[in-house]
Design a protein around this motif. Structure first.
Motif, PDB file in Angstrom:
ATOM      1  N   SER A  38       0.836  -1.187   0.000  1.00  0.00           N
ATOM      2  CA  SER A  38       0.000   0.000   0.000  1.00  0.00           C
ATOM      3  C   SER A  38       0.875   1.241   0.000  1.00  0.00           C
ATOM      4  O   SER A  38       1.898   1.293   0.695  1.00  0.00           O
ATOM      5  CB  SER A  38      -0.926   0.019   1.224  1.00  0.00           C
ATOM      6  N   CYS A  39       0.467   2.235  -0.775  1.00  0.00           N
ATOM      7  CA  CYS A  39       1.092   3.549  -0.750  1.00  0.00           C
ATOM      8  C   CYS A  39       0.147   4.585  -0.147  1.00  0.00           C
ATOM      9  O   CYS A  39       0.438   5.783  -0.190  1.00  0.00           O
ATOM     10  CB  CYS A  39       1.509   3.968  -2.157  1.00  0.00           C
ATOM     11  N   ASP A  40      -0.980   4.139   0.404  1.00  0.00           N
ATOM     12  CA  ASP A  40      -1.938   5.042   1.034  1.00  0.00           C
ATOM     13  C   ASP A  40      -1.396   5.561   2.356  1.00  0.00           C
ATOM     14  O   ASP A  40      -0.703   4.831   3.089  1.00  0.00           O
ATOM     15  CB  ASP A  40      -3.272   4.338   1.292  1.00  0.00           C
ATOM     16  N   GLN A  41      -1.745   6.780   2.682  1.00  0.00           N
ATOM     17  CA  GLN A  41      -1.262   7.406   3.921  1.00  0.00           C
ATOM     18  C   GLN A  41      -1.541   6.547   5.141  1.00  0.00           C
ATOM     19  O   GLN A  41      -0.678   6.354   5.997  1.00  0.00           O
ATOM     20  CB  GLN A  41      -1.925   8.773   4.082  1.00  0.00           C
ATOM     21  N   TRP A  42      -2.760   6.034   5.249  1.00  0.00           N
ATOM     22  CA  TRP A  42      -3.140   5.224   6.416  1.00  0.00           C
ATOM     23  C   TRP A  42      -3.349   3.750   6.026  1.00  0.00           C
ATOM     24  O   TRP A  42      -4.089   3.027   6.692  1.00  0.00           O
ATOM     25  CB  TRP A  42      -4.417   5.767   7.065  1.00  0.00           C
ATOM     26  N   GLY A  43      -2.727   3.294   4.943  1.00  0.00           N
ATOM     27  CA  GLY A  43      -2.908   1.926   4.484  1.00  0.00           C
ATOM     28  C   GLY A  43      -2.586   0.912   5.573  1.00  0.00           C
ATOM     29  O   GLY A  43      -1.577   1.022   6.270  1.00  0.00           O
ATOM     30  N   ASN A  44      -3.457  -0.086   5.741  1.00  0.00           N
ATOM     31  CA  ASN A  44      -3.241  -1.082   6.796  1.00  0.00           C
ATOM     32  C   ASN A  44      -3.916  -2.391   6.435  1.00  0.00           C
ATOM     33  O   ASN A  44      -4.854  -2.438   5.631  1.00  0.00           O
ATOM     34  CB  ASN A  44      -3.756  -0.568   8.145  1.00  0.00           C
ATOM     35  N   THR A  45      -3.426  -3.460   7.037  1.00  0.00           N
ATOM     36  CA  THR A  45      -4.011  -4.780   6.869  1.00  0.00           C
ATOM     37  C   THR A  45      -3.603  -5.652   8.046  1.00  0.00           C
ATOM     38  O   THR A  45      -2.708  -5.289   8.828  1.00  0.00           O
ATOM     39  CB  THR A  45      -3.557  -5.420   5.543  1.00  0.00           C
ATOM     40  N   THR A  46      -4.234  -6.813   8.177  1.00  0.00           N
ATOM     41  CA  THR A  46      -3.883  -7.781   9.219  1.00  0.00           C
ATOM     42  C   THR A  46      -3.376  -9.048   8.560  1.00  0.00           C
ATOM     43  O   THR A  46      -4.045  -9.617   7.686  1.00  0.00           O
ATOM     44  CB  THR A  46      -5.092  -8.102  10.112  1.00  0.00           C
ATOM     45  N   LEU A  47      -2.180  -9.482   8.973  1.00  0.00           N
ATOM     46  CA  LEU A  47      -1.577 -10.699   8.461  1.00  0.00           C
ATOM     47  C   LEU A  47      -0.978 -11.481   9.623  1.00  0.00           C
ATOM     48  O   LEU A  47      -0.197 -10.931  10.400  1.00  0.00           O
ATOM     49  CB  LEU A  47      -0.468 -10.384   7.459  1.00  0.00           C
ATOM     50  N   ASP A  48      -1.363 -12.730   9.759  1.00  0.00           N
ATOM     51  CA  ASP A  48      -0.745 -13.642  10.730  1.00  0.00           C
ATOM     52  C   ASP A  48      -0.832 -13.112  12.163  1.00  0.00           C
ATOM     53  O   ASP A  48       0.085 -13.333  12.968  1.00  0.00           O
ATOM     54  CB  ASP A  48       0.724 -13.904  10.380  1.00  0.00           C
ATOM     55  N   GLY A  49      -1.909 -12.403  12.489  1.00  0.00           N
ATOM     56  CA  GLY A  49      -2.081 -11.892  13.842  1.00  0.00           C
ATOM     57  C   GLY A  49      -1.374 -10.580  14.115  1.00  0.00           C
ATOM     58  O   GLY A  49      -1.386 -10.092  15.250  1.00  0.00           O
ATOM     59  N   TYR A  50      -0.762  -9.968  13.105  1.00  0.00           N
ATOM     60  CA  TYR A  50      -0.113  -8.666  13.225  1.00  0.00           C
ATOM     61  C   TYR A  50      -0.840  -7.660  12.337  1.00  0.00           C
ATOM     62  O   TYR A  50      -1.296  -8.000  11.239  1.00  0.00           O
ATOM     63  CB  TYR A  50       1.354  -8.738  12.793  1.00  0.00           C
ATOM     64  N   ILE A  51      -0.940  -6.430  12.804  1.00  0.00           N
ATOM     65  CA  ILE A  51      -1.561  -5.359  12.030  1.00  0.00           C
ATOM     66  C   ILE A  51      -0.462  -4.499  11.429  1.00  0.00           C
ATOM     67  O   ILE A  51       0.358  -3.925  12.159  1.00  0.00           O
ATOM     68  CB  ILE A  51      -2.486  -4.511  12.911  1.00  0.00           C
ATOM     69  N   LEU A  52      -0.423  -4.410  10.119  1.00  0.00           N
ATOM     70  CA  LEU A  52       0.569  -3.606   9.402  1.00  0.00           C
ATOM     71  C   LEU A  52      -0.043  -2.260   9.049  1.00  0.00           C
ATOM     72  O   LEU A  52      -1.207  -2.180   8.656  1.00  0.00           O
ATOM     73  CB  LEU A  52       1.023  -4.329   8.141  1.00  0.00           C
ATOM     74  N   TYR A  53       0.765  -1.194   9.163  1.00  0.00           N
ATOM     75  CA  TYR A  53       0.231   0.158   9.053  1.00  0.00           C
ATOM     76  C   TYR A  53       1.266   1.050   8.377  1.00  0.00           C
ATOM     77  O   TYR A  53       2.384   1.188   8.872  1.00  0.00           O
ATOM     78  CB  TYR A  53      -0.067   0.658  10.477  1.00  0.00           C
ATOM     79  N   ASN A  54       0.912   1.680   7.244  1.00  0.00           N
ATOM     80  CA  ASN A  54       1.847   2.567   6.538  1.00  0.00           C
ATOM     81  C   ASN A  54       2.121   3.828   7.350  1.00  0.00           C
ATOM     82  O   ASN A  54       3.255   4.236   7.515  1.00  0.00           O
ATOM     83  CB  ASN A  54       1.297   2.931   5.156  1.00  0.00           C
ATOM     84  N   ASN A  55       1.063   4.497   7.828  1.00  0.00           N
ATOM     85  CA  ASN A  55       1.159   5.511   8.878  1.00  0.00           C
ATOM     86  C   ASN A  55       2.078   6.685   8.550  1.00  0.00           C
ATOM     87  O   ASN A  55       3.075   6.929   9.219  1.00  0.00           O
ATOM     88  CB  ASN A  55       1.599   4.841  10.193  1.00  0.00           C
ATOM     89  N   ILE A  56       1.707   7.436   7.510  1.00  0.00           N
ATOM     90  CA  ILE A  56       2.402   8.686   7.173  1.00  0.00           C
ATOM     91  C   ILE A  56       1.674   9.803   7.904  1.00  0.00           C
ATOM     92  O   ILE A  56       0.571  10.182   7.528  1.00  0.00           O
ATOM     93  CB  ILE A  56       2.370   8.941   5.651  1.00  0.00           C
ATOM     94  N   TRP A  57       2.268  10.327   8.968  1.00  0.00           N
ATOM     95  CA  TRP A  57       1.497  11.228   9.835  1.00  0.00           C
ATOM     96  C   TRP A  57       2.078  12.632   9.978  1.00  0.00           C
ATOM     97  O   TRP A  57       1.377  13.564  10.368  1.00  0.00           O
ATOM     98  CB  TRP A  57       1.321  10.625  11.225  1.00  0.00           C
ATOM     99  N   GLY A  58       3.356  12.840   9.667  1.00  0.00           N
ATOM    100  CA  GLY A  58       3.992  14.122   9.951  1.00  0.00           C
ATOM    101  C   GLY A  58       3.860  15.127   8.819  1.00  0.00           C
ATOM    102  O   GLY A  58       3.727  14.763   7.643  1.00  0.00           O
ATOM    103  N   SER A  59       3.902  16.392   9.161  1.00  0.00           N
ATOM    104  CA  SER A  59       3.791  17.443   8.150  1.00  0.00           C
ATOM    105  C   SER A  59       5.033  17.475   7.277  1.00  0.00           C
ATOM    106  O   SER A  59       6.139  17.172   7.725  1.00  0.00           O
ATOM    107  CB  SER A  59       3.575  18.804   8.816  1.00  0.00           C
ATOM    108  N   GLY A  60       4.855  17.833   6.010  1.00  0.00           N
ATOM    109  CA  GLY A  60       5.959  17.911   5.069  1.00  0.00           C
ATOM    110  C   GLY A  60       6.439  16.569   4.555  1.00  0.00           C
ATOM    111  O   GLY A  60       7.534  16.481   3.994  1.00  0.00           O
ATOM    112  N   ALA A  61       5.631  15.527   4.731  1.00  0.00           N
ATOM    113  CA  ALA A  61       6.043  14.191   4.307  1.00  0.00           C
ATOM    114  C   ALA A  61       6.033  14.063   2.795  1.00  0.00           C
ATOM    115  O   ALA A  61       5.337  14.798   2.081  1.00  0.00           O
ATOM    116  CB  ALA A  61       5.125  13.139   4.928  1.00  0.00           C
ATOM    117  N   GLY A  62       6.807  13.105   2.306  1.00  0.00           N
ATOM    118  CA  GLY A  62       6.844  12.799   0.891  1.00  0.00           C
ATOM    119  C   GLY A  62       6.064  11.538   0.583  1.00  0.00           C
ATOM    120  O   GLY A  62       4.952  11.353   1.081  1.00  0.00           O
ATOM    121  N   SER A  63       6.663  10.657  -0.228  1.00  0.00           N
ATOM    122  CA  SER A  63       6.010   9.423  -0.649  1.00  0.00           C
ATOM    123  C   SER A  63       6.513   8.248   0.183  1.00  0.00           C
ATOM    124  O   SER A  63       7.678   8.199   0.585  1.00  0.00           O
ATOM    125  CB  SER A  63       6.294   9.152  -2.130  1.00  0.00           C
ATOM    126  N   GLN A  64       5.633   7.275   0.400  1.00  0.00           N
ATOM    127  CA  GLN A  64       6.020   6.088   1.174  1.00  0.00           C
ATOM    128  C   GLN A  64       5.094   4.934   0.817  1.00  0.00           C
ATOM    129  O   GLN A  64       3.881   5.106   0.718  1.00  0.00           O
ATOM    130  CB  GLN A  64       5.938   6.381   2.666  1.00  0.00           C
TER     131      GLN A  64
END
Length: 237
Positions: A38-64
């Motif tokens: 995922s390249c979404d700011q808050w992109g997330n999913t659950t795999l194998d009992g863990y929650i993965l989170y892209n989590n771009i939260w700070g001002s002035g951020a670029g791409s991730q």
């Protein structure tokens, strides 16, 4: 260090109106044969009992972009400018939801591959369910980054020696433990750290630990850098 609160909803209240393009084109993403990305700011999913989170939260951020082969084998490609302030905390989270006094064990193993450029830390971020307390365990860091608060001395706990810092961001107390030497693999016994904060120092009571997050707090990664979690386990209860 920038003020820090619960990754996601609370964080968005503190730093609203983030000026960034949350979704980037396929050319920006790394070439991994991943089961999820995922390249979404808050992109997330659950795999194998863990929650993965892209989590771009700070001002002035670029791409991730974040990719995952599993909840414990995943990585991030990030291109954030060389400016101050934390831009993101991509992470994998394991939910615990037990009081400290009820935990018989809580430990984690990690193995990462991190860049030799940029400014970031590789850290555990541990929260109580009320989000009054945040415990950070930095296993490595690079560039112009530093913990919140004032130095509290050095302590050996959970198989590592840490420089300890204590502070507040106005929303919650923050206890930061910085490993005295950088490491890209190891085992952390987390429960003795929590008991030391609670029993030895009296900085918090018998809090219910909500979750244990592990990821990369990225301040800058201009030109695009890769951060890879080769393996991760969080166990106990």
């Amino acid at each position: 260090m920038a003020p820090k609160t619960l990754r996601g909803t609370v964080r968005a209240l503190i730093a609203p109106a983030l000026a960034l393009a949350a979704t980037v084109g396929p050319a920006s993403a790394p070439a991994h044969a991943a089961v999820w990305n995922s390249c979404d700011q808050w992109g997330n999913t659950t795999l194998d009992g863990y929650i993965l989170y892209n989590n771009i939260w700070g001002s002035g951020a670029g791409s991730q972009c974040v990719w995952a082969n599993s909840g414990t084998n995943w990585g991030v490609w990030a291109d954030h400018p060389n400016t101050g302030g934390i831009k993101s905390y991509p992470n994998s989270k394991k939910v615990i939801n037990k009081p400290i006094s009820s935990l018989s064990s809580l430990a984690s193993t990690y193995r990462v591959t991190v860049p030799s450029a940029g400014a970031y830390n590789t850290s555990y971020d541990i929260w109580d369910t009320d989000h009054d307390y945040e415990i950070m365990l930095w296993v490595n860091h690079h560039g112009a980054v530093g913990p919140l608060g004032t130095a509290q001395g050095t302590v050996s706990l959970g198989g590592h020696t840490w420089n300890v810092y204590k502070g507040s961001n106005g929303a919650n107390e923050v206890f930061s433990f910085l490993r005295t030497s950088d490491s890209t693999s190891g085992t952390v016994n987390i429960l003795p750290v929590l008991k030391w904060i609670k029993d030895t120092k009296g900085w918090m009571g018998d809090e219910t630990i909500g979750d244990v997050q592990f990821g990369y707090e990225i301040t800058s990664s201009a030109g695009g850098l890769d951060f890879r979690t080769d393996s991760l386990t969080v166990s106990g209860g």
